[in-house]
Design a protein around this motif. Structure first.
Motif, PDB file in Angstrom:
ATOM      1  N   GLU A 178      49.676  35.565  52.869  1.00 39.65           N
ATOM      2  CA  GLU A 178      50.141  34.760  54.004  1.00 39.65           C
ATOM      3  C   GLU A 178      51.580  34.354  53.770  1.00 39.65           C
ATOM      4  O   GLU A 178      52.063  34.344  52.648  1.00 39.65           O
ATOM      5  CB  GLU A 178      49.302  33.484  54.161  1.00 39.65           C
ATOM      6  CG  GLU A 178      49.463  32.538  52.987  1.00 39.65           C
ATOM      7  CD  GLU A 178      49.017  31.097  53.242  1.00 39.65           C
ATOM      8  OE1 GLU A 178      48.787  30.724  54.393  1.00 39.65           O
ATOM      9  OE2 GLU A 178      48.926  30.352  52.262  1.00 39.65           O
ATOM     10  N   LEU A 186      41.650  40.991  49.528  1.00 41.75           N
ATOM     11  CA  LEU A 186      42.643  41.349  48.503  1.00 41.75           C
ATOM     12  C   LEU A 186      42.213  40.756  47.173  1.00 41.75           C
ATOM     13  O   LEU A 186      42.075  39.547  47.036  1.00 41.75           O
ATOM     14  CB  LEU A 186      44.029  40.807  48.896  1.00 41.75           C
ATOM     15  CG  LEU A 186      44.598  41.331  50.216  1.00 41.75           C
ATOM     16  CD1 LEU A 186      45.932  40.654  50.530  1.00 41.75           C
ATOM     17  CD2 LEU A 186      44.788  42.846  50.169  1.00 41.75           C
ATOM     18  N   GLU A 236      46.433  34.825  42.684  1.00 39.69           N
ATOM     19  CA  GLU A 236      47.341  34.327  43.718  1.00 39.69           C
ATOM     20  C   GLU A 236      48.574  33.678  43.108  1.00 39.69           C
ATOM     21  O   GLU A 236      48.488  32.958  42.118  1.00 39.69           O
ATOM     22  CB  GLU A 236      46.620  33.317  44.610  1.00 39.69           C
ATOM     23  CG  GLU A 236      45.617  33.995  45.531  1.00 39.69           C
ATOM     24  CD  GLU A 236      45.016  33.030  46.540  1.00 39.69           C
ATOM     25  OE1 GLU A 236      45.775  32.296  47.198  1.00 39.69           O
ATOM     26  OE2 GLU A 236      43.788  33.003  46.642  1.00 39.69           O
ATOM     27  N   GLU A 283      40.395  40.570  58.048  1.00 43.52           N
ATOM     28  CA  GLU A 283      41.370  41.133  57.121  1.00 43.52           C
ATOM     29  C   GLU A 283      40.680  41.764  55.923  1.00 43.52           C
ATOM     30  O   GLU A 283      39.634  41.286  55.483  1.00 43.52           O
ATOM     31  CB  GLU A 283      42.304  40.013  56.654  1.00 43.52           C
ATOM     32  CG  GLU A 283      43.557  40.500  55.974  1.00 43.52           C
ATOM     33  CD  GLU A 283      44.466  39.341  55.598  1.00 43.52           C
ATOM     34  OE1 GLU A 283      45.269  38.925  56.444  1.00 43.52           O
ATOM     35  OE2 GLU A 283      44.347  38.855  54.477  1.00 43.52           O
ATOM     36  N   GLU A 284      41.316  42.780  55.399  1.00 46.70           N
ATOM     37  CA  GLU A 284      40.869  43.405  54.145  1.00 46.70           C
ATOM     38  C   GLU A 284      40.883  42.354  53.036  1.00 46.70           C
ATOM     39  O   GLU A 284      41.826  41.560  52.936  1.00 46.70           O
ATOM     40  CB  GLU A 284      41.859  44.532  53.812  1.00 46.70           C
ATOM     41  CG  GLU A 284      41.696  45.177  52.479  1.00 46.70           C
ATOM     42  CD  GLU A 284      42.893  46.088  52.153  1.00 46.70           C
ATOM     43  OE1 GLU A 284      42.881  46.690  51.067  1.00 46.70           O
ATOM     44  OE2 GLU A 284      43.825  46.194  52.968  1.00 46.70           O
ATOM     45  N   LYS A 327      40.129  34.958  59.724  1.00 46.48           N
ATOM     46  CA  LYS A 327      41.157  33.923  59.837  1.00 46.48           C
ATOM     47  C   LYS A 327      41.433  33.585  61.293  1.00 46.48           C
ATOM     48  O   LYS A 327      41.633  34.495  62.109  1.00 46.48           O
ATOM     49  CB  LYS A 327      42.477  34.409  59.227  1.00 46.48           C
ATOM     50  CG  LYS A 327      42.386  34.751  57.757  1.00 46.48           C
ATOM     51  CD  LYS A 327      43.749  35.114  57.195  1.00 46.48           C
ATOM     52  CE  LYS A 327      43.651  35.315  55.699  1.00 46.48           C
ATOM     53  NZ  LYS A 327      44.964  35.578  55.079  1.00 46.48           N
TER      54      LYS A 327
HETATM   55  P1  AMP Z   1      45.438  31.526  53.887  1.00 45.24           P
HETATM   56  O1  AMP Z   1      45.319  30.320  54.768  1.00 45.24           O
HETATM   57  O2  AMP Z   1      45.735  32.777  54.621  1.00 45.24           O
HETATM   58  O3  AMP Z   1      46.316  31.258  52.700  1.00 45.24           O
HETATM   59  O4  AMP Z   1      44.017  31.686  53.175  1.00 45.24           O
HETATM   60  C1  AMP Z   1      43.487  30.660  52.381  1.00 45.24           C
HETATM   61  C2  AMP Z   1      42.912  31.254  51.118  1.00 45.24           C
HETATM   62  O5  AMP Z   1      41.871  32.174  51.421  1.00 45.24           O
HETATM   63  C3  AMP Z   1      43.899  32.040  50.298  1.00 45.24           C
HETATM   64  O6  AMP Z   1      44.666  31.254  49.448  1.00 45.24           O
HETATM   65  C4  AMP Z   1      42.976  32.954  49.515  1.00 45.24           C
HETATM   66  O7  AMP Z   1      42.405  32.272  48.416  1.00 45.24           O
HETATM   67  C5  AMP Z   1      41.895  33.256  50.502  1.00 45.24           C
HETATM   68  N1  AMP Z   1      42.249  34.484  51.231  1.00 45.24           N
HETATM   69  C6  AMP Z   1      42.933  34.584  52.378  1.00 45.24           C
HETATM   70  N2  AMP Z   1      43.093  35.867  52.746  1.00 45.24           N
HETATM   71  C7  AMP Z   1      42.499  36.608  51.801  1.00 45.24           C
HETATM   72  C8  AMP Z   1      42.322  38.017  51.607  1.00 45.24           C
HETATM   73  N3  AMP Z   1      42.762  38.907  52.495  1.00 45.24           N
HETATM   74  N4  AMP Z   1      41.671  38.419  50.500  1.00 45.24           N
HETATM   75  C9  AMP Z   1      41.196  37.528  49.605  1.00 45.24           C
HETATM   76  N5  AMP Z   1      41.318  36.194  49.730  1.00 45.24           N
HETATM   77  C10 AMP Z   1      41.956  35.729  50.819  1.00 45.24           C
END
Ligand code: AMP
Ligand code: GLY
Length: 421
Positions: free
Chosen positions: A282, A181, A185, A178-179, A143
């Motif tokens: 997040e 997950l 959701e 990041e780990e 990220k």
């Molecule tokens: P974010 O902008 O951090 O919401 O990331 C966008 C999307 O990526 C999220 O809605 C998840 O579908 C996926 N994602 C983000 N972080 C993770 C994680 N640590 N493990 C699995 N999927 C993730």
């Protein structure tokens, strides 16, 4: 109340729609708004991220409440500028909006508050990439630290792709590994005045462009609320909401207050639910889009009381939000080429026929009038919302609406809320 909403998306249309429906008869202005919003509120052509211009407009209008919709103005300090002038504002100061604007900041606050989240490694230099990939393992989650409109995140089994993504985003700032997950959701919103936190109803967003959750990440291609499947692991939705409130929202709100950066606005908890375990993927510092389009139509108590109570610090006196049992499903119509290179200017037709269907309305995300015609002006163009008994009923209505609308080259997912009882 004289209310100014800052922003121009379907989220802002949904906020304006809820406020306009209240008996109080608010004086609503949206800056800059769009063609759909202009049908229910006055619009003013002001750049949402120009703090001085927003302050000037709020002063000219005598705004008693300013609601900041998107993240960019918050991170740019628009709320700070309004608060300095004594204008009640719904939306955190820049320092607290860092919960969304910097993923490293969010991780630090979560660690300090004891909030469950994935393990993360900061990557500051190209030399640190390999060690970070080793530390987290596959599937890799990389990220960008700062705002990247959904493009900064890559989830992949391919180590080389992860490495390239990290190197590319390192050019514009720090990166996190990041780990991964596992789980489903959930987006859950809390309205906060810096001390108290009141929950809204959970929603699920569909972030990938293509059916079956394939293709690139987007801002969100559809959503539904409520989530009947939460009852399986938690007994009912209330138990889930209470758990998130106690273990995530309240500790984070308290931590930010203790650090001298109170969070006044909308705390968006992006969660992963695995069995009965809930972890944070997040935070965002504003209403989610498209989740807002399916949560607010279900709100049965006045939105203005929540937003104003948060803005002036009296949320403890505001009754907890009440929700209708009816479900909502929202389907996003996006322009050809979205998210990478949206083709702008396509004509939109069929909206009156969609809007006329029972239990269907359309929130505009990026539209403008062109003479008597309506044209698309951005990537996500519309959210078609269906309301009905049960998610399946709401879904049928939303897709009936979608079927009436023509957007040449446009894209939508046919599987939003599919199979949800
Ligand atoms: P974010 O902008 O951090 O919401 O990331 C966008 C999307 O990526 C999220 O809605 C998840 O579908 C996926 N994602 C983000 N972080 C993770 C994680 N640590 N493990 C699995 N999927 C993730
Ligand atoms: N729908 C995801 C977001 O608003 O960030």
């Amino acid at each position: 109340m004289r209310i100014l909403i800052v922003g121009s998306g379907a989220r802002e249309h949904a906020i304006a729609r809820s406020l306009a429906a209240e008996d109080a008869g608010h004086d609503l202005v949206v800056a800059p708004g769009n063609a759909g919003i202009a049908a229910i509120a006055r619009v003013e052509p002001v750049d949402a991220t120009d703090a001085a211009a927003v302050v000037e407009l709020a002063g000219r209008l005598g705004s008693e409440l300013v609601v900041v919709g998107p993240e960019a103005p918050l991170v740019a300090g628009v709320a700070d500028a309004l608060r300095e002038r004594g204008v009640p504002v719904f939306g955190p100061d820049r320092a607290a909006a860092a919960l969304e604007g910097s993923k490293a900041f969010a991780k630090r606050v979560m660690a300090a508050a004891g909030v469950p989240t994935g393990r993360a490694v900061d990557v500051l230099t190209a030399g640190g990439v390999e060690a970070a990939l080793d530390a987290t393992g596959a599937p890799y989650v990389i990220k960008a630290d700062g705002l990247a409109a959904g493009k900064g995140v890559l989830v992949t089994e391919d180590r080389e792709a992860a490495r390239q993504h990290a190197l590319r985003w390192l050019e514009s700032g720090p990166v996190l590994a990041e780990e991964f997950l596992r789980g489903r959701e959930v987006s859950l919103f809390f309205v906060s005045d810096g001390t108290a936190a009141l929950p809204l109803s959970p929603a699920q967003d569909f972030k990938r462009l293509e059916e079956g959750d394939r293709g690139p990440n987007t801002g969100g291609m559809g959503a539904y609320s409520p989530l009947p499947w939460l009852a399986d692991a938690f007994g009912d939705e209330e138990a889930f909401v209470a758990l998130v409130r106690e273990t995530i929202a309240e500790p984070v709100i308290a931590q930010l207050a203790a650090e001298g950066t109170p969070f006044q606005g909308l705390l968006y908890c992006g969660l992963v639910v695995d069995g009965s375990a809930v972890r944070v993927i997040e935070f965002n510092a504003r209403f989610g889009d498209p989740e807002t389009q399916v949560v607010l139509p279900r709100l049965a108590s006045p939105l203005s009381a929540l937003l104003h109570g948060a803005a002036i610090g009296t949320l403890a006196d505001v009754p907890a939000p009440a929700f209708r049992s009816e479900a909502a499903v929202g389907v996003v119509l996006a322009s050809e080429g979205y998210p990478d290179a949206p083709v702008l200017g396509a004509p939109i037709s069929g909206l009156p026929a969609a809007d006329a269907l029972p239990g269907v309305h359309v929130d505009h995300a990026a539209t403008a009038a062109d003479g008597d015609d309506l044209v698309a002006t951005g990537g996500r163009v519309l959210t078609v919302v269906g309301l009905g008994e049960g998610v399946a009923g709401a879904r049928a209505r939303a897709y009936d609406g979608v079927a009436r609308i023509a957007l040449p080259g446009g894209q939508h997912r046919a599987d939003i809320a599919e199979g949800i009882a």
